[in-house]
Design a protein around this motif. Structure first.
Motif, PDB file in Angstrom:
ATOM      1  N   UNK A 194      37.852  26.702 -40.286  1.00  0.00           N
ATOM      2  CA  UNK A 194      36.619  27.495 -40.249  1.00  0.00           C
ATOM      3  C   UNK A 194      36.398  27.984 -38.820  1.00  0.00           C
ATOM      4  N   UNK A 195      36.728  29.249 -38.571  1.00  0.00           N
ATOM      5  CA  UNK A 195      36.704  29.781 -37.210  1.00  0.00           C
ATOM      6  C   UNK A 195      35.323  29.723 -36.577  1.00  0.00           C
ATOM      7  N   UNK A 196      34.274  29.923 -37.361  1.00  0.00           N
ATOM      8  CA  UNK A 196      32.915  29.881 -36.819  1.00  0.00           C
ATOM      9  C   UNK A 196      32.406  28.453 -36.693  1.00  0.00           C
ATOM     10  N   UNK A 197      32.400  27.730 -37.804  1.00  0.00           N
ATOM     11  CA  UNK A 197      31.742  26.421 -37.809  1.00  0.00           C
ATOM     12  C   UNK A 197      32.629  25.309 -37.269  1.00  0.00           C
ATOM     13  N   UNK A 198      33.859  25.643 -36.927  1.00  0.00           N
ATOM     14  CA  UNK A 198      34.663  24.720 -36.144  1.00  0.00           C
ATOM     15  C   UNK A 198      34.241  24.682 -34.689  1.00  0.00           C
ATOM     16  N   UNK A 199      33.283  25.572 -34.322  1.00  0.00           N
ATOM     17  CA  UNK A 199      32.757  25.608 -32.961  1.00  0.00           C
ATOM     18  C   UNK A 199      31.245  25.378 -32.879  1.00  0.00           C
ATOM     19  N   UNK A 200      30.492  25.802 -33.874  1.00  0.00           N
ATOM     20  CA  UNK A 200      29.053  25.944 -33.698  1.00  0.00           C
ATOM     21  C   UNK A 200      28.155  24.750 -33.999  1.00  0.00           C
ATOM     22  N   UNK A 201      28.546  23.747 -34.796  1.00  0.00           N
ATOM     23  CA  UNK A 201      27.597  22.675 -35.114  1.00  0.00           C
ATOM     24  C   UNK A 201      27.065  21.910 -33.908  1.00  0.00           C
ATOM     25  N   UNK A 202      27.759  21.949 -32.774  1.00  0.00           N
ATOM     26  CA  UNK A 202      27.273  21.147 -31.655  1.00  0.00           C
ATOM     27  C   UNK A 202      25.986  21.695 -31.034  1.00  0.00           C
TER      28      UNK A 202
END
Length: 201
Positions: free
Chosen positions: A109-117
């Motif tokens: 997941x290109x987006x949510x592999x970065x954004x949850x933090x």
């Protein structure tokens, strides 16, 4: 050990000590070809000792090309399983979120592999989709300008995982990250996640 530019002695030091300074260099230089080594190393560590390395592996996997993801699919699957095992017993709320993020990274997941933090940061930058005005939104307070919600299947999944693990503050923060806000400049209401400023995708 592994066909990468990181020196063998650096990898050896990291493999024997999850707190070694060598991990800092690995974090800066790791590429997809390090994923098999990361899988073996994480598997050799105790469940709490592997948490930071799994977070690093998640970033490495999500940034890999499609070709590299196919090449290292076995290592990615093994790392994902380790992250799933560690999620219910994560050592802190922040680590819990990083493991959720890593799992999404292993899933590609290109987006949510970065954004949850953003959940760990306690705030998020957004841009109003109507007027482009930027806003910094608080994710931690019941008095936030955000109307809480769970606006996607992923939101429900991450929130449910947090509730099941007893991470109630994390769960509440997810309802804000996946909630809605009203722009104070133009009055347009939008989803926070649809308005993220400078997303990593």
């Amino acid at each position: 050990m592994c066909d990468v530019t990181i020196p063998a002695q650096t990898l050896a030091a990291a493999a024997t000590d999850p707190a070694a300074a060598a991990w800092t260099r690995i974090g800066h230089e790791a590429g997809a070809d390090l994923l098999p080594w990361l899988a073996r190393t994480c598997a050799s560590f105790a469940i709490h000792d592997r948490e930071t390395a799994l977070a690093l592996a998640g970033f490495t996997a999500v940034d890999a090309s499609d070709e590299d993801r196919a090449t290292y699919a076995g290592a990615i699957a093994a790392l994902r399983e380790l992250a799933v095992q560690g999620l219910p017993v994560a050592s802190t709320d922040a680590i819990f979120v990083y493991l959720q993020q890593a799992i999404l990274g292993f899933d590609g997941d290109d987006l949510w592999g970065h954004e949850p933090d953003h959940v760990n940061d306690g705030e998020v930058d957004v841009e109003c989709p109507a007027c482009d005005e930027g806003h910094l939104l608080d994710l931690t307070s019941d008095h936030s300008d955000i109307e809480p919600g769970l606006t996607s299947d992923l939101a429900v999944r991450l929130h449910t995982e947090a509730v099941q693990a007893g991470r109630h503050e994390v769960a509440a923060t997810f309802t804000r990250l996946f909630g809605r806000f009203t722009c104070p400049e133009c009055g347009v209401k939008s989803e926070v996640t649809a308005s993220l400023a400078g997303v990593s995708a």
